[in-house]
Each structure stands twice: as C-alpha cells, then as structure tokens.
Design an enzyme around this catalytic site. Structure first.
Site, mmCIF file in Angstrom:
data_model
loop_
_atom_site.group_PDB
_atom_site.id
_atom_site.type_symbol
_atom_site.label_atom_id
_atom_site.label_comp_id
_atom_site.label_asym_id
_atom_site.label_seq_id
_atom_site.Cartn_x
_atom_site.Cartn_y
_atom_site.Cartn_z
ATOM 1 N N ASN A 209 -36.197 1.693 4.635
ATOM 2 C CA ASN A 209 -36.428 0.621 3.670
ATOM 3 C C ASN A 209 -37.934 0.353 3.579
ATOM 4 O O ASN A 209 -38.733 1.004 4.254
ATOM 5 C CB ASN A 209 -35.651 -0.645 4.052
ATOM 6 C CG ASN A 209 -36.014 -1.142 5.444
ATOM 7 O OD1 ASN A 209 -37.154 -1.504 5.703
ATOM 8 N ND2 ASN A 209 -35.027 -1.142 6.351
ATOM 9 N N ASP A 278 -28.294 -1.266 7.717
ATOM 10 C CA ASP A 278 -26.892 -1.643 7.948
ATOM 11 C C ASP A 278 -26.001 -0.419 8.148
ATOM 12 O O ASP A 278 -24.987 -0.491 8.845
ATOM 13 C CB ASP A 278 -26.366 -2.460 6.771
ATOM 14 C CG ASP A 278 -27.060 -3.804 6.656
ATOM 15 O OD1 ASP A 278 -27.356 -4.409 7.708
ATOM 16 O OD2 ASP A 278 -27.318 -4.243 5.528
ATOM 17 N N LYS A 288 -31.899 21.620 8.174
ATOM 18 C CA LYS A 288 -32.274 21.072 6.880
ATOM 19 C C LYS A 288 -31.202 21.345 5.838
ATOM 20 O O LYS A 288 -30.704 22.467 5.708
ATOM 21 C CB LYS A 288 -33.608 21.673 6.434
ATOM 22 C CG LYS A 288 -34.075 21.177 5.080
ATOM 23 C CD LYS A 288 -35.375 21.841 4.663
ATOM 24 C CE LYS A 288 -35.767 21.420 3.250
ATOM 25 N NZ LYS A 288 -37.011 22.096 2.820
ATOM 26 N N LYS A 341 -23.572 -15.714 11.973
ATOM 27 C CA LYS A 341 -24.123 -14.979 13.105
ATOM 28 C C LYS A 341 -24.624 -15.891 14.230
ATOM 29 O O LYS A 341 -25.275 -15.426 15.162
ATOM 30 C CB LYS A 341 -25.239 -14.050 12.626
ATOM 31 C CG LYS A 341 -24.709 -13.032 11.597
ATOM 32 C CD LYS A 341 -25.702 -11.943 11.263
ATOM 33 C CE LYS A 341 -25.094 -10.972 10.259
ATOM 34 N NZ LYS A 341 -25.990 -9.834 9.947
#
Length: 403
Positions: A209, A278, A288, A341
C-alpha cells in the site's frame, strides 16, 4: 516545535569543529530558538564573531568582564536566562576546566553560573580523547549530571582516524530537544508500528500500500523524546530510524504480527500506526510468474488482525491506540473499529483530503475514545500531530499507572 521560543546559549571553544557550531546555530534559529553565542579567545582563531552575529541577530560575547548594554553582568545574564547551554565543540581544555571548577573565560564561567542543563559535545584528536586524564574529567562531569553527546568516529582534521569527531548535527539537536522536553513517559515501554507491509506474489512481485511510515516514525521519535523506552516495528520505508529508538524491520503482515504479539504483554502503551495488509496471496509462487494470457486470477487469504488480537489481550496496565485511514464515512467507520477491536484511542484521517493522505509531511486527524469523538486537529506537521496524540495518551494513561 520543541525548541521554538527556547533561549539557548551556545558556548564555542577553540577547536577545528568550531565551524560546525555555525551550522548548529543556524539550524537552531530556523527551529525558532532564541540563540546567544559566547566564545573563548581560542575560538576566535577559528571563526569570527561576525558569523554568529549575522546568524543570530544577537551580539556575540567574548569578554568576561564586559557588561551588557542594560548594565547586567554578562556571564550571569547569559547563563541564568538560558533554557539550555550547549558547549560545541567541547575541547579537552574546556572539559578539564569544567570538571575542576575553573572559570577563567566567558565560556567556562557560563558553565559554572548556569542553572539550566549544560550539554557537552566533545570534539578533539583521537589520542587526546582517549587520554586517561580527559576520560577521567568526562567521567566526573557525567557523574555530576552533565549530559554528553558522544563524538563520532572517522577521519579527523589532523589526518588521523578514530573517535573524536563532533557528533552529527541530528544527534546534537535530538539531545537538546530531549533536555528541554518534559519526561512524562519516563519509565514506560512504548511500542509503535509503522509503514506498509509487503505480501509476496512471487520472488519478484509483491502487493503493498502507499503508506510512507512518516506518522509512525514521528510518534516513535516523540515518545523517545518524552522519556519512553521505544520499540518501533516497521515495514519497508525510506525513512531514517529515529534516534533513541530500537527498530525492528519486517516485511509481511505475519512477521509484524509475530514481532508485536511477543512484545505486547510487557508494553504499557501500544500505538498501531502501521498500514498492515488485510489479505495476502494464498499461494505465493516460488518462481517468477510468467505471462500466460490476458487474465490472471489470484486467490487471497486473510491475514491475522494485529489490532484485534491486541484488543483481546489488553491488560489493565495497558493503553492501546489504533489508526484508521478512511475514504468515506470516517466517523462511523472509526467508532465501529474502536468498539469492535477494544481500542482505547483511535486516530482517523480521510486520506482523500489534501495534506492528510499518504506521503505527506502533514496530517489532518480526528481522535476518538470509547465515549466518541475526543478532538479534531487541523492540518499540522506529522511531528506536531504525534505530539498532540501523545498529550492525550499521557492524560489517559496516568490513571493506569497505579495498575
């Protein structure tokens, strides 16, 4: 921010590293400090007072017996009005004078007259540095409570190599910041996670990310400045490790999970600022992946949820801080995550806002506790955001200290 408005007196002595004092003074002025400079007669052989007068817009003091324009005794005025006195470079001579209570010039007299912390930044020839007399003098000063920034190693101006180079500017600034910072996290273990994780597809490719890690690193640095023992568990970033912080580098979400969980029980404050993946590819290839057609389907499996596991394990002596990067319904999503959480404090930002998303040096956050929204911060430098978050953390944790 930390040094802004602070009155700092810099004592410059006669060593070749005196020219580096000019860079330090320039940096302190840029950081908003009010800087005054005093020089020994030997320092005048290496650099002129005019240099420091231009940098500080203040008169440089060299004469022990001169009075200020207001009639005050200069060495008393400079010493007792200062928030911090830093000696750079601290030569063998000035260290010896200070260790033995000698005050025969402007700088050595300032040291004895100071009520504020006095920071020594040694710089000298390697043989002089290791001389038993010099070592004994430094030991005595440290035993008396004087802080030091240890010199670096490398090639010295005299042509030799070894320990004796003036410490790098960042180390000196960090130590100065710590000396004027309230140690309200002293004695506490703080764990911070930062950066992205990388989930491999094959030996060449991975999924990740856009997290830069800047917010987590800012929090780790701020916690260390405030006296905490800080462990930073970081995914891959391009950032330099904050001073005073133990850093553990990881790649994947599973690696981060393991490193966090094995340290969690003995940590009082945990700040989960990392952007952890996640999901990961169910079957990471050992070779590869070659192009075989126009489409490729990848099956994913869910990673273990670090924040949720910390929430389940959280003890009465712990404070847990989570982060939420959102693109819509920020309040609803943030409060939902906090409740789900079992987080004590949740810091949320809308990454679609200019100045609040990934890679920025600034952030715009809203902070929630179990009762709802606690505060909303305007666009601030991430180091300032970290400071504000820790202000809340300290206030929330204080009642837990008895547990």
């Amino acid at each position: 921010m930390i040094l802004a408005g602070k009155r700092i007196t810099v004592g410059v002595t006669g060593g070749i590293a005196a020219f580096k004092a000019a860079e330090l003074v320039s940096t302190l002025v840029k950081l908003g400090a009010e800087v005054h400079v005093a020089m020994t007669s030997s320092a005048l052989e290496f650099i002129t007072p005019l240099t420091f007068e231009v940098l500080t817009a203040n008169r440089v003091e060299t004469n022990l017996f001169e009075k200020s324009p207001e009639g005050a005794v200069l060495h008393i005025d400079l010493a007792q009005k200062a928030d911090l006195l830093v000696i750079v470079p601290a030569t063998a001579n000035i260290i010896g004078k200070a260790a033995n209570g000698i005050a025969d010039d402007m700088v050595s007299t300032l040291i004895l007259a100071a009520r504020c912390p006095v920071l020594f930044c040694p710089a000298m020839n390697v043989v002089m540095y290791h001389n038993p007399v010099v070592q004994s003098n430094m030991k005595r000063l440290k035993e008396l409570g004087y802080p030091f920034v240890e010199p670096g190693e490398g090639r010295l101006a005299c042509g030799t190599s070894g320990k004796g180079r003036l410490a790098d500017l960042d180390s000196i600034i960090y130590t100065m910041q710590k000396l004027v910072t309230p140690q309200d996290l002293a004695g506490l273990d703080v764990l911070v996670t930062a950066g992205p994780t990388r989930e491999p597809l094959d030996p060449v490719r991975y999924l990740s990310n856009r997290s830069s890690g800047k917010m987590g690193y800012a929090l780790a640095k701020a916690a260390a400045l405030r006296g905490a023992r800080v462990t930073l568990i970081s995914g891959p970033t391009a950032l330099v490790s904050p001073p005073g912080v133990e850093i553990i580098q990881v790649q994947t979400a599973e690696q981060m999970f393991q490193e966090v969980i094995k340290r969690a029980e003995k940590t009082q404050i945990i700040i989960k600022a990392a952007a952890v993946a996640d999901y990961r590819p169910l079957d990471a290839k050992e070779q590869k992946i070659k192009k075989q057609g126009q489409e490729m389907n990848i099956e994913f499996t869910q990673n273990r949820d670090i924040l949720a596991e910390l929430g389940r394990q959280k003890g009465a002596h712990q404070l847990l801080v989570g982060f939420a990067a959102e693109t819509n319904d920020l309040v609803q999503n943030a409060i939902g995550k906090l409740k789900r959480k079992n987080v004590d404090l949740l810091v949320a930002n809308d990454v679609t806002q200019p100045g609040a998303g990934f890679d920025y040096d600034t952030n715009i956050v809203r902070i929630f506790d179990q009762n709802g929204e606690l505060t909303s911060l305007p666009r601030l430098d991430k180091q300032q955001v970290a400071w504000e978050i820790l202000n809340i953390v300290v206030k929330m944790f204080n009642p837990l200290r008895g547990n």
